[in-house]
Design an enzyme around this catalytic site. Structure first.
Site, PDB file in Angstrom:
ATOM      1  N   ASP A   3      -1.790  11.069  -2.205  1.00  0.00           N
ATOM      2  CA  ASP A   3      -2.116  10.014  -3.182  1.00  0.00           C
ATOM      3  C   ASP A   3      -2.399  10.558  -4.567  1.00  0.00           C
ATOM      4  O   ASP A   3      -2.205   9.872  -5.572  1.00  0.00           O
ATOM      5  CB  ASP A   3      -3.314   9.206  -2.682  1.00  0.00           C
ATOM      6  CG  ASP A   3      -2.912   8.386  -1.474  1.00  0.00           C
ATOM      7  OD1 ASP A   3      -2.957   8.923  -0.349  1.00  0.00           O
ATOM      8  OD2 ASP A   3      -2.495   7.228  -1.659  1.00  0.00           O
TER       9      ASP A   3
ATOM     10  N   ARG B 186       0.863  -1.182   0.000  1.00  0.00           N
ATOM     11  CA  ARG B 186       0.000   0.000   0.000  1.00  0.00           C
ATOM     12  C   ARG B 186       0.898   1.230   0.000  1.00  0.00           C
ATOM     13  O   ARG B 186       2.118   1.124   0.092  1.00  0.00           O
ATOM     14  CB  ARG B 186      -0.956  -0.009   1.205  1.00  0.00           C
ATOM     15  CG  ARG B 186      -0.235  -0.325   2.512  1.00  0.00           C
ATOM     16  CD  ARG B 186      -0.817   0.333   3.691  1.00  0.00           C
ATOM     17  NE  ARG B 186      -0.694   1.764   3.629  1.00  0.00           N
ATOM     18  CZ  ARG B 186       0.430   2.446   3.880  1.00  0.00           C
ATOM     19  NH1 ARG B 186       1.563   1.831   4.180  1.00  0.00           N
ATOM     20  NH2 ARG B 186       0.457   3.760   3.801  1.00  0.00           N
ATOM     21  N   GLY B 187       0.265   2.414  -0.063  1.00  0.00           N
ATOM     22  CA  GLY B 187       1.043   3.653  -0.164  1.00  0.00           C
ATOM     23  C   GLY B 187       1.226   3.966  -1.639  1.00  0.00           C
ATOM     24  O   GLY B 187       1.596   3.087  -2.433  1.00  0.00           O
ATOM     25  N   ALA B 188       0.967   5.227  -2.004  1.00  0.00           N
ATOM     26  CA  ALA B 188       0.916   5.598  -3.420  1.00  0.00           C
ATOM     27  C   ALA B 188       2.180   5.213  -4.204  1.00  0.00           C
ATOM     28  O   ALA B 188       2.097   4.522  -5.228  1.00  0.00           O
ATOM     29  CB  ALA B 188       0.614   7.088  -3.533  1.00  0.00           C
TER      30      ALA B 188
ATOM     31  N   ARG C 271      -6.766  -0.283  -7.411  1.00  0.00           N
ATOM     32  CA  ARG C 271      -7.132   0.785  -6.469  1.00  0.00           C
ATOM     33  C   ARG C 271      -7.286   2.087  -7.275  1.00  0.00           C
ATOM     34  O   ARG C 271      -6.464   2.371  -8.136  1.00  0.00           O
ATOM     35  CB  ARG C 271      -6.077   0.957  -5.366  1.00  0.00           C
ATOM     36  CG  ARG C 271      -6.001  -0.275  -4.449  1.00  0.00           C
ATOM     37  CD  ARG C 271      -5.246   0.014  -3.174  1.00  0.00           C
ATOM     38  NE  ARG C 271      -6.015   0.859  -2.275  1.00  0.00           N
ATOM     39  CZ  ARG C 271      -5.502   1.407  -1.167  1.00  0.00           C
ATOM     40  NH1 ARG C 271      -4.223   1.202  -0.856  1.00  0.00           N
ATOM     41  NH2 ARG C 271      -6.250   2.155  -0.374  1.00  0.00           N
TER      42      ARG C 271
ATOM     43  N   GLN D 181      -3.126   2.713   9.687  1.00  0.00           N
ATOM     44  CA  GLN D 181      -1.775   2.820   9.122  1.00  0.00           C
ATOM     45  C   GLN D 181      -0.820   3.495  10.100  1.00  0.00           C
ATOM     46  O   GLN D 181       0.398   3.391   9.946  1.00  0.00           O
ATOM     47  CB  GLN D 181      -1.804   3.611   7.805  1.00  0.00           C
ATOM     48  CG  GLN D 181      -2.384   2.846   6.627  1.00  0.00           C
ATOM     49  CD  GLN D 181      -3.867   3.068   6.466  1.00  0.00           C
ATOM     50  OE1 GLN D 181      -4.576   3.380   7.426  1.00  0.00           O
ATOM     51  NE2 GLN D 181      -4.384   2.902   5.267  1.00  0.00           N
TER      52      GLN D 181
HETATM   53  O1  MRU Z   1      -4.795   3.394   1.674  1.00  0.00           O
HETATM   54  P1  MRU Z   1      -3.308   3.566   1.751  1.00  0.00           P
HETATM   55  O2  MRU Z   1      -2.710   3.056   3.020  1.00  0.00           O
HETATM   56  O3  MRU Z   1      -2.604   3.032   0.518  1.00  0.00           O
HETATM   57  O4  MRU Z   1      -3.134   5.138   1.748  1.00  0.00           O
HETATM   58  C1  MRU Z   1      -1.856   5.683   1.861  1.00  0.00           C
HETATM   59  C2  MRU Z   1      -1.833   7.123   2.082  1.00  0.00           C
HETATM   60  O5  MRU Z   1      -2.848   7.791   2.064  1.00  0.00           O
HETATM   61  C3  MRU Z   1      -0.492   7.754   2.224  1.00  0.00           C
HETATM   62  O6  MRU Z   1      -0.556   8.868   3.060  1.00  0.00           O
HETATM   63  C4  MRU Z   1      -0.019   8.201   0.841  1.00  0.00           C
HETATM   64  O7  MRU Z   1      -0.076   7.147  -0.062  1.00  0.00           O
HETATM   65  C5  MRU Z   1       1.348   8.751   0.875  1.00  0.00           C
HETATM   66  S1  MRU Z   1       2.547   7.488   0.926  1.00  0.00           S
HETATM   67  C6  MRU Z   1       4.094   8.058   0.794  1.00  0.00           C
END
Ligand code: MRU
Length: 378
Positions: free
Chosen positions: A241, A53-55, A90, A201
């Site tokens: 994101d 996960r994470g962008a 996603r 998270q």
């Molecule tokens: O749903 P997630 O856990 O994938 O969402 C992640 C976030 O919102 C983070 O803050 C974002 O991706 C920045 S990661 C460097």
């Protein structure tokens, strides 16, 4: 990222077995488990279920997913079908579409027989670039934290929401890269870690900060405004994101409320992100960004390590740093709310540019309205 004495990235490859390895984030912070992904569908599943996960990380994972797909079938039809399947895993983080577009534009022009090796090469390049990009974001962010310290002559209190750290990227993180770089250079920092319901998270953030030795305190999501009113937050730093050309920032649900509280209390609010998170085609972020609606049961149920007393022989052996292995991990799922009660689970929100003090990118720190100029920077 350093787990115990071992340096890890969040994603890496096994050249011999032509497979992709990830840290399974659904086991953290209780167990440090790695997973081997051997097919495009396994990568798609890992993104959908948030094992990765994470962008920035889901972008790189999708690139590797396409490389696995090209190993199996490098025809035009397979390329287009695999890219669209991975892209649909996603909807909100634009890094996924950005990475797949970069991969497909490169691969479409190549003969079929060289597509698989070219796909692996480009995916590796994107993984390495992500590390370098985040290190640069971290350096710029750290100068900001250092300047707060120089003005304050005391520990800098940073509030962060969600996880914008090691495990949200290939390494370093975005907002947390700034924290790590500041801490490593001797600036005293303390991080308020939002829990970030419902996926929590913040647990990943607290785990990372503990591994790295950064002082931090885990708080419930609703505590931030109170802390700001009492002068206990010097700066808010979050990841992103998807960001519009005007500097409106989509990030984990609840970010907007933190920005409102920050503005009301004159606390500077920064978003840290790679340029690949900016969607230059977006004009009206509120209208145009698709906000992921996740399953209602993520809100109705809660999971955690089962603390029920067990006979000694059934207790999980603790590995390095008190982490269990995934095979011994006992995650209990508890019901908070009856499933006859409706629950909604929007996973992201949009923070308007007017609430954002600055955007930290690999090209420097700028005002939200200045980011449109970055369109041709990469
Ligand atoms: O749903 P997630 O856990 O994938 O969402 C992640 C976030 O919102 C983070 O803050 C974002 O991706 C920045 S990661 C460097």
């Amino acid at each position: 990222m350093k787990v115990g004495q071992t340096h890890y990235r969040s994603i890496w490859t096994d050249e011999v077995r032509r497979s992709v390895c990830i840290v399974d984030q659904t086991c953290l912070p209780h167990a440090f488990a790695t997973l081997r992904l051997e097919s495009r569908d396994a990568v798609a599943h890992a993104i959908r279920t948030m094992q990765v996960r994470g962008a920035p990380l889901i972008g790189v994972a999708a690139a590797y997913g396409l490389a696995l797909a090209m190993d199996a079938d490098s025809s035009n039809a397979a390329l287009e079908e695999s890219a669209s399947l991975l892209n649909a895993t996603r909807p909100t983080a634009v890094n996924l579409a950005w990475a797949l577009k970069r991969m497909t534009s490169h691969l479409r022009n190549l003969p079929h027989q060289s597509r698989a090796s070219a796909a692996w090469a480009l995916a590796h390049k994107m993984a390495d670039e992500d590390v370098a990009t985040n290190a640069a974001i971290g350096e710029y962010g750290a100068t900001l934290i250092r300047s707060i310290h120089e003005a304050k002559h005391d520990t800098v209190n940073i509030l962060t929401h969600c996880n914008a750290g090691w495990v949200a990227t290939v390494d370093w993180g975005t907002a947390l890269a700034a924290v790590y770089k500041a801490h490593d250079s001797g600036v005293p920092v303390h991080v308020w870690v939002d829990e970030t319901r419902p996926r929590n998270q913040g647990l990943l953030t607290a785990w990372e900060l503990r591994q790295h030795g950064v002082p931090h305190t885990y708080i419930v999501d609703n505590a931030g405004g109170h802390l700001m009113q009492h002068g206990q937050v010097d700066v808010v730093m979050v990841g992103a994101d998807r960001v519009s050309m005007h500097g409106d920032v989509a990030n984990k649900i609840g970010t907007y409320l933190k920005a409102l509280a920050a503005q009301d209390n004159d606390v500077p609010f920064y978003a840290a992100l790679p340029i690949s998170t900016i969607d230059f085609s977006l004009d009206d972020a509120l209208e145009e960004i698709e906000i992921e609606e996740r399953p209602a049961d993520e809100v109705r149920l809660i999971g955690g390590k089962d603390l029920k007393d067990k006979p000694k022989h059934q207790r999980a052996p603790q590995a390095e740093n008190g982490l269990e292995t995934a095979s011994t991990l006992d995650i209990a799922r508890l019901r908070l709310l009856d499933d006859r009660s409706p629950a909604a689970n929007p996973a992201f929100d949009v923070t308007p540019a007017r609430l954002i003090t600055g955007i930290i990118t690999e090209r420097g720190i700028m005002k939200p309205h200045e980011i449109a100029a970055l369109e041709h920077a990469t």
